[in-house]
Design a protein around this motif. Structure first.
Motif, PDB file in Angstrom:
ATOM      1  N   ILE A  35     -38.332 -39.995  56.135  1.00 28.74           N
ATOM      2  CA  ILE A  35     -38.052 -39.068  57.227  1.00 28.74           C
ATOM      3  C   ILE A  35     -36.743 -39.367  57.941  1.00 28.74           C
ATOM      4  O   ILE A  35     -36.003 -38.447  58.305  1.00 28.74           O
ATOM      5  N   ARG A  57     -43.259 -35.911  60.733  1.00 30.39           N
ATOM      6  CA  ARG A  57     -42.091 -35.029  60.729  1.00 30.39           C
ATOM      7  C   ARG A  57     -42.474 -33.656  61.247  1.00 30.39           C
ATOM      8  O   ARG A  57     -43.530 -33.119  60.926  1.00 30.39           O
ATOM      9  N   ARG A  58     -41.585 -33.096  62.075  1.00 28.67           N
ATOM     10  CA  ARG A  58     -41.718 -31.726  62.531  1.00 28.67           C
ATOM     11  C   ARG A  58     -40.358 -31.046  62.443  1.00 28.67           C
ATOM     12  O   ARG A  58     -39.327 -31.718  62.358  1.00 28.67           O
ATOM     13  N   THR A  59     -40.366 -29.733  62.474  1.00 27.07           N
ATOM     14  CA  THR A  59     -39.134 -28.961  62.590  1.00 27.07           C
ATOM     15  C   THR A  59     -39.203 -28.212  63.908  1.00 27.07           C
ATOM     16  O   THR A  59     -40.143 -27.448  64.156  1.00 27.07           O
ATOM     17  N   ASP A  64     -34.622 -31.232  62.272  1.00 25.22           N
ATOM     18  CA  ASP A  64     -35.693 -32.119  61.851  1.00 25.22           C
ATOM     19  C   ASP A  64     -35.984 -33.089  62.989  1.00 25.22           C
ATOM     20  O   ASP A  64     -35.069 -33.582  63.653  1.00 25.22           O
ATOM     21  N   HIS A 140     -32.861 -35.063  64.887  1.00 25.79           N
ATOM     22  CA  HIS A 140     -31.768 -35.362  63.984  1.00 25.79           C
ATOM     23  C   HIS A 140     -30.692 -34.269  64.111  1.00 25.79           C
ATOM     24  O   HIS A 140     -30.873 -33.147  63.637  1.00 25.79           O
TER      25      HIS A 140
END
Length: 317
Positions: A35, A57-59, A64, A140
């Motif tokens: 990730i 992890r998410r969006t 990200d 990110h």
């Protein structure tokens, strides 16, 4: 920069990360690698190579996002890892639970719940947790885009001033983004616009008098911390204010001169031991301690191990 967050109540942004579990440190490292890129996770010796936590992890909007919960001793990203996995992002880190210390580009920053920090994936870094529970949200952000929009002040590792109203605004936007499954494009753009406004305002010097004095005092303190005779009176003189005014400004930021000075000296000593310095007595005096037995006591109280044991754990890639 080392700091305390007692001066303001943090927003309750982070919902608990589900499915926390105990796993071998290698398995946790693999999850983090998938990730966030290459890092080395180190458990405390008493944990027997076990980490209790999760990486999710998410969006959110177009970014990200990693939600990282752990109770490790530290997480390291060194030069060898960067060469194998070049950094293309800045990590906007929000300390949602617990606390941590980030070392990057000769900067030492202590994060408490509610604090933001921008970490640069292209620069070696160390995240210190000392085996305590910590949850961080890491957005990110594309490095090239952020430099183009914000400027070079955002690279290399930098803290976000916790007392700034724009920092509080970022927390509010992040909270809204997390309320939905994906966040909206407008909210993502709002977050970057606030971040840009923060750096542009700082570059123009549009900080409050208190924030400006606090920043200057901390910079002066860290520059002179290695001088064992350095005290608050000398710092007040350097800053052109009275001792009482300086004490008040530190208190407004949930900090104190003595706490900041001692913490910086200890973090500096630990970083130098990690880098391979071997003469502990010489290092202690060079970091501003004039009593070796006191240095050993303070070091053990802060990190849970003696300086010699830290020195005995060289970095490996």
């Amino acid at each position: 920069m080392l700091a305390s967050n007692a001066s303001r109540a943090p927003r309750d942004i982070m919902r608990p990360v589900p499915d926390l579990q105990s796993m071998h440190v290698d398995d946790y490292t693999d999850q983090l690698h998938r990730i966030c890129g290459r890092f080395r996770v180190e458990a405390k010796p008493t944990q027997r190579a076990e980490i209790h936590g999760a990486v999710k992890r998410r969006t959110l909007s177009r970014f990200d996002v990693a939600m990282v919960t752990l109770d490790a001793n530290r997480v390291v990203r060194d030069g060898a890892m960067i060469r194998k996995d070049p950094g293309e992002h800045l990590f906007l880190i929000y300390q949602a639970e617990g606390q941590s210390t980030i070392l990057q580009n000769d900067r030492v920053c202590r994060l408490y719940r509610g604090d933001f920090f921008i970490a640069d994936s292209s620069v070696p870094s160390e995240f210190i947790y000392e085996g305590r529970h910590s949850t961080q949200i890491s957005l990110h952000l594309p490095r090239d885009e952020m430099v183009a929009r914000i400027g070079k002040d955002c690279v290399g590792g930098t803290e976000i001033e916790r007392g700034d109203t724009l920092s509080l605004a970022m927390g509010g936007v992040l909270d809204r983004m997390l309320e939905t499954d994906a966040g909206s494009a407008a909210l993502g753009e709002a977050l970057i616009n606030i971040l840009s406004a923060y750096f542009h305002a700082r570059a123009r010097g549009n900080e409050s008098v208190s924030a400006r004095l606090y920043r200057r005092a901390v910079q002066q303190l860290e520059a002179q911390a290695r001088d064992s005779s350095f005290g608050i009176d000398a710092l007040a003189t350097d800053c052109g204010v009275s001792r009482r005014t300086l004490q008040r400004v530190f208190a407004e930021h949930g900090d104190s001169f003595s706490t900041r000075l001692q913490a910086f000296r200890l973090e500096l000593a630990r970083a130098r031991l990690m880098a391979g310095e071997e003469n502990i007595a010489s290092l202690a005096f060079d970091c501003g301690f004039n009593d070796l037995s006191n240095f050993y006591r303070l070091f053990r109280d802060r990190f849970g191990v003696s300086p010699g044991k830290v020195r005995a754990k060289p970095l490996v890639s």
